[in-house]
Design a protein around this motif. Structure first.
Motif, PDB file in Angstrom:
ATOM      1  N   PHE A  79       0.861  -1.177   0.000  1.00 17.73           N
ATOM      2  CA  PHE A  79       0.000   0.000   0.000  1.00 17.73           C
ATOM      3  C   PHE A  79       0.897   1.227   0.000  1.00 17.73           C
ATOM      4  O   PHE A  79       1.545   1.537   1.007  1.00 17.73           O
ATOM      5  N   ALA A  80       0.954   1.915  -1.119  1.00 19.65           N
ATOM      6  CA  ALA A  80       1.850   3.056  -1.272  1.00 19.65           C
ATOM      7  C   ALA A  80       1.197   4.063  -2.217  1.00 19.65           C
ATOM      8  O   ALA A  80       0.345   3.704  -3.035  1.00 19.65           O
ATOM      9  N   TRP A 100       2.753   8.470   9.222  1.00 26.52           N
ATOM     10  CA  TRP A 100       2.258   7.703  10.363  1.00 26.52           C
ATOM     11  C   TRP A 100       2.249   6.214  10.032  1.00 26.52           C
ATOM     12  O   TRP A 100       2.650   5.375  10.848  1.00 26.52           O
ATOM     13  N   ALA A 101       1.811   5.870   8.826  1.00 28.06           N
ATOM     14  CA  ALA A 101       1.748   4.460   8.434  1.00 28.06           C
ATOM     15  C   ALA A 101       3.130   3.827   8.373  1.00 28.06           C
ATOM     16  O   ALA A 101       3.324   2.688   8.826  1.00 28.06           O
ATOM     17  N   THR A 102       4.112   4.550   7.833  1.00 30.34           N
ATOM     18  CA  THR A 102       5.451   3.959   7.709  1.00 30.34           C
ATOM     19  C   THR A 102       6.089   3.733   9.072  1.00 30.34           C
ATOM     20  O   THR A 102       6.946   2.858   9.215  1.00 30.34           O
ATOM     21  N   ALA A 156      -5.803   4.131  15.511  1.00 29.55           N
ATOM     22  CA  ALA A 156      -5.269   3.698  14.216  1.00 29.55           C
ATOM     23  C   ALA A 156      -4.913   4.885  13.332  1.00 29.55           C
ATOM     24  O   ALA A 156      -3.941   4.839  12.576  1.00 29.55           O
ATOM     25  N   ILE A 157      -5.682   5.951  13.433  1.00 31.61           N
ATOM     26  CA  ILE A 157      -5.467   7.098  12.546  1.00 31.61           C
ATOM     27  C   ILE A 157      -4.382   8.028  13.080  1.00 31.61           C
ATOM     28  O   ILE A 157      -3.785   8.795  12.321  1.00 31.61           O
ATOM     29  N   LEU A 174      -4.117   5.359   4.895  1.00 29.82           N
ATOM     30  CA  LEU A 174      -3.006   6.235   5.286  1.00 29.82           C
ATOM     31  C   LEU A 174      -1.741   5.899   4.510  1.00 29.82           C
ATOM     32  O   LEU A 174      -1.033   6.794   4.031  1.00 29.82           O
ATOM     33  N   ALA A 175      -1.440   4.592   4.400  1.00 32.63           N
ATOM     34  CA  ALA A 175      -0.225   4.177   3.685  1.00 32.63           C
ATOM     35  C   ALA A 175      -0.270   4.562   2.222  1.00 32.63           C
ATOM     36  O   ALA A 175       0.771   4.824   1.603  1.00 32.63           O
TER      37      ALA A 175
END
Length: 386
Positions: free
Chosen positions: A189-190, A360-362, A320-321, A303-304
């Motif tokens: 997911f990018a 945040w996701a990374t 999560a967010i 997000l990712a």
């Protein structure tokens, strides 16, 4: 570390052909363990379930036993209130437990299976209940305390779920509860090239199309937008069968969409392999859940992908967010409309929130989750005080 074996619910599919959350979590953790140089995991899976399977863990196969859903949903809670064993659940899990009994002593991560610790209490396995949902709502405190007494730890996927779990497990088990948040595959997911800002802003929902997910709230929120301003894509079905007949709720959503200003495109369930590319075609991801989701995986995936995420302020979703995205009250189309209008009117804000979400996701990928889980498992491994 002692070998790790995951158990998933009988007839759940350890395969990218499904959208089920637990197999996704197992695959993410097992893949991260390998990437961190740790031993390969195993997963106990019913042999008739979907192929191909994820290649991140060794499959331990067994033949399942069908047990009346009524027995598990109605008879078992009644037995539990009388402090009697839940015979339906025991029968349902017995083939899975038999497969584990033939394995050398291991750390067993029992995903959504509060019965596993009690059923394996006479073995040398170290059993960790991995709670993805509020599993004990039909248990009395006395029954929960007894069932989880043999458990070496209880892992919850959010602090919100951990708080609710501690209230149910009994005083002797409260100290066993740990939090390991769900994570995201930041390689799969990018962000993509990005969509043009000249056309309508595309708002996407991805998930099971059931009342708890709040798709109707989204459709009510967008009703006043112009077709030139906004378009909505609803991706998902009531279950994981894209060819299944529409449910009453899905039919109601189509009637609601017919009165909406923006165009609404309904697409059936998409499996895990198709989801990253689909998310890259959106401008905004909306997660309008009205139930207390413990930790929505879709939030992290949006997000990712670099999307601004608008989600309900409920359950574990705010965790999560993180500091990225916009939170709104659940079941409130007016507040959701205002959040979407804010993003529509300010493309620069969309870009800033999207970048913050990706950052945040990374920092919360599966390697992050595995390191936190490994700390919990190290503490319960043989030779350590648990």
């Amino acid at each position: 570390m002692t070998r790790v074996i995951h158990t998933i619910t009988p007839w759940d599919h350890f395969s990218p052909r499904t959208g089920s959350a637990i197999p996704t979590v197992v695959d993410g953790l097992a893949r991260a363990a390998l990437a961190c140089g740790d031993d390969r995991h195993a997963v106990v899976v019913e042999r008739s379930t979907f192929q191909p399977r994820y290649d991140s863990a060794d499959a331990i196969e067994y033949s399942g036993r069908h047990v009346s859903a009524r027995a598990r949903q109605y008879l078992d809670p009644a037995l539990g209130r009388l402090a009697l064993p839940r015979i339906g659940a025991a029968a349902y899990f017995r083939p899975l437990i038999a497969a584990l009994r033939s394995e050398p002593p291991s750390i067993v991560l029992a995903h959504n299976a509060p019965q596993a610790a009690w059923l394996l209490r006479d073995t040398d396995h170290r059993v960790v209940l991995y709670a993805h949902n509020e599993l004990l709502r039909t248990y009395t405190r006395r029954e929960a305390a007894r069932a989880l007494a043999p458990a070496h730890a209880i892992v919850c996927v959010s602090g919100d779920l951990a708080r609710r779990t501690r209230e149910l497990v009994g005083r002797a088990n409260e100290g066993k509860v740990h939090v390991v948040g769900n994570a995201v595959d930041t390689t799969g997911f990018a962000p993509g090239a990005g969509r043009s800002e000249d056309g309508p802003m595309r708002v996407m929902f991805v998930g099971r199309v059931v009342p708890a997910k709040g798709v109707d709230t989204l459709l009510r929120a967008v009703a006043g937008f112009e077709r030139s301003e906004l378009e909505v894509v609803v991706v998902g079905s009531a279950g994981f069968d894209p060819s299944a007949p529409l449910t009453e709720y899905e039919t109601e959503l189509r009637a609601l969409a017919a009165t909406s200003g923006p165009r609404v495109d309904f697409r059936p369930f998409v499996d895990r392999t198709g989801l990253p590319g689909l998310l890259r075609t959106a401008d905004v991801l909306c997660v309008p859940s009205r139930w207390a989701e413990p930790s929505g995986l879709t939030v992290g995936e949006g997000l990712a992908t670099g999307l601004p995420v608008v989600a309900s302020r409920v359950g574990g979703i705010p965790e999560a967010i993180g500091p990225a995205g916009l939170l709104v009250a659940p079941d409130d189309p007016v507040e959701l409309e205002a959040a979407l209008r804010r993003l529509l009117d300010d493309p620069g804000l969309r870009r800033r929130i999207g970048r913050a979400g990706r950052d945040w996701a990374t920092s919360h990928d599966w390697a992050w989750a595995w390191r936190h889980l490994r700390d919990v498992l190290d503490a319960v491994s043989p030779g350590r005080d648990g």
